[in-house]
Design a protein around this motif. Structure first.
Motif, short mmCIF file in Angstrom:
data_model
loop_
_atom_site.label_atom_id
_atom_site.label_comp_id
_atom_site.label_asym_id
_atom_site.label_seq_id
_atom_site.Cartn_x
_atom_site.Cartn_y
_atom_site.Cartn_z
N TYR A 218 0.93 -1.25 -0.01
CA TYR A 218 0.10 0.13 -0.05
C TYR A 218 0.74 1.19 -0.18
N PHE A 219 1.93 1.44 0.93
CA PHE A 219 2.55 2.60 1.14
C PHE A 219 3.44 2.63 -0.02
N VAL A 220 4.40 1.57 -0.23
CA VAL A 220 5.87 1.56 -0.89
C VAL A 220 5.14 1.50 -2.45
N LEU A 221 4.48 0.63 -2.78
CA LEU A 221 4.21 0.61 -4.48
C LEU A 221 3.03 1.48 -4.82
N GLY A 222 2.01 1.73 -3.73
CA GLY A 222 0.71 2.39 -3.99
C GLY A 222 1.09 3.88 -4.00
N LEU A 223 1.53 4.50 -2.79
CA LEU A 223 1.85 5.72 -2.54
C LEU A 223 3.25 6.23 -2.84
N ASP A 224 4.26 5.25 -3.46
CA ASP A 224 5.40 5.53 -3.47
C ASP A 224 6.28 6.23 -2.56
N ALA A 225 5.96 5.70 -1.14
CA ALA A 225 6.30 6.32 -0.18
C ALA A 225 7.82 5.75 0.08
N LYS A 226 8.77 6.45 0.96
CA LYS A 226 10.05 5.84 1.37
C LYS A 226 9.93 5.25 2.56
N VAL A 227 10.73 4.24 2.90
CA VAL A 227 10.67 3.83 4.16
C VAL A 227 12.05 4.23 4.81
N LYS A 228 11.87 4.98 5.75
CA LYS A 228 12.93 5.49 6.50
C LYS A 228 13.95 4.76 7.40
N ARG A 229 13.01 3.85 8.00
CA ARG A 229 13.66 2.73 8.89
C ARG A 229 12.70 1.44 8.95
N ILE A 230 13.21 0.40 9.07
CA ILE A 230 12.80 -0.77 9.08
C ILE A 230 13.72 -1.87 9.95
N ASP A 231 13.20 -2.58 11.08
CA ASP A 231 14.02 -3.26 11.90
C ASP A 231 13.65 -4.57 11.71
N ILE A 232 14.36 -5.79 11.84
CA ILE A 232 14.06 -7.09 11.72
C ILE A 232 14.82 -7.75 12.83
N ALA A 233 14.19 -8.63 13.63
CA ALA A 233 14.66 -9.39 14.87
C ALA A 233 14.77 -10.53 14.59
N ILE A 234 15.61 -11.35 15.01
CA ILE A 234 15.99 -12.73 15.08
C ILE A 234 16.07 -13.01 16.52
N ASP A 235 14.94 -13.72 17.25
CA ASP A 235 15.24 -14.07 18.64
C ASP A 235 15.59 -15.46 18.68
N ASP A 236 16.74 -15.81 19.62
CA ASP A 236 17.10 -16.82 20.00
C ASP A 236 16.60 -17.32 21.47
N PHE A 237 15.94 -18.23 21.72
CA PHE A 237 15.19 -18.54 22.77
C PHE A 237 15.93 -19.77 23.48
N ASP A 238 16.86 -20.32 22.93
CA ASP A 238 17.60 -21.61 23.21
C ASP A 238 18.91 -21.22 23.80
N GLY A 239 19.87 -20.68 23.17
CA GLY A 239 21.22 -20.67 23.36
C GLY A 239 22.01 -22.03 23.35
N ASN A 240 21.41 -22.81 22.61
CA ASN A 240 22.12 -24.17 22.24
C ASN A 240 23.21 -24.10 21.52
N ILE A 241 23.12 -23.22 20.55
CA ILE A 241 24.44 -23.42 19.51
C ILE A 241 25.56 -22.23 19.84
N VAL A 242 25.01 -20.97 19.91
CA VAL A 242 25.87 -19.98 20.46
C VAL A 242 25.06 -19.13 21.60
N THR A 243 25.91 -18.29 22.39
CA THR A 243 25.49 -17.70 23.35
C THR A 243 26.01 -16.31 23.19
N PHE A 244 25.40 -15.43 23.99
CA PHE A 244 25.77 -13.92 24.22
C PHE A 244 27.21 -13.92 24.57
#
Length: 166
Positions: A8-34
């Motif tokens: 709707y916004f990007v294609l329909g109204l030719d709006a600009k996306v100023k910022r977008i975040d994507i999060a990956i949550d690790d609920f296990d810590g079984n491969i790597v940890t902080f």
């Protein structure tokens, strides 16, 4: 959903996306940890797309720490933080015993690029795009590398990191 909103916004109204975040949550810590990631970073066993390879460590071990690459206002930023400790310090109940969040922040033209990739690609292609960007932001290297930080990008990626990225 997100697709409808962006169409709707990007294609329909030719709006600009100023910022977008994507999060990956690790609920296990079984491969790597902080702590594993922080240890690798402190030993300089990583490469990154950020011009300044320095990362910022902030917070407190009891209330949650954050590792940040990039700066606010730039096109890309990566934040890795102890989300469980953050929530607990705010007295927010969580059912997890472990929670680390990997958050990629896309600003300016990178926000638009991210949106167009989301809209034009299949779900599988989009996940591959996101993981490639993530891998480019932070590539944790094998312990047994004999490279200095000027050519660390040629060292082998740590097997645990590759497993986590999958």
């Amino acid at each position: 959903d997100w697709r409808d909103l962006l169409e709707y916004f990007v294609l329909g109204l030719d709006a600009k996306v100023k910022r977008i975040d994507i999060a990956i949550d690790d609920f296990d810590g079984n491969i790597v940890t902080f702590d594993w990631i922080l240890d690798k970073l402190n030993r300089d066993d990583y490469s990154s797309c950020f011009k300044n390879r320095n990362f910022n460590l902030s917070g407190h071990i009891n209330t949650g720490r954050s590792i940040t690459f990039g700066k606010h206002g730039k096109t890309l930023m990566l934040c890795i933080y102890e989300k469980l400790k953050e929530q607990q310090s705010k007295k927010i109940e969580c059912n997890q015993t472990y929670w680390t969040r990997f958050e990629m922040r896309f600003s300016q033209n990178r926000g638009d690029d991210f949106s167009f990739n989301f809209l034009k690609n299949s779900e599988i292609e989009f996940k591959e795009y996101v993981m490639n960007v993530f891998y480019n932001m932070l590539d944790i290297k094998d312990d047994d590398n004999d490279r200095n930080h000027n050519n660390i990008s040629h060292a082998q990626t740590d097997k645990k990191w590759l497993e986590f990225l999958n």
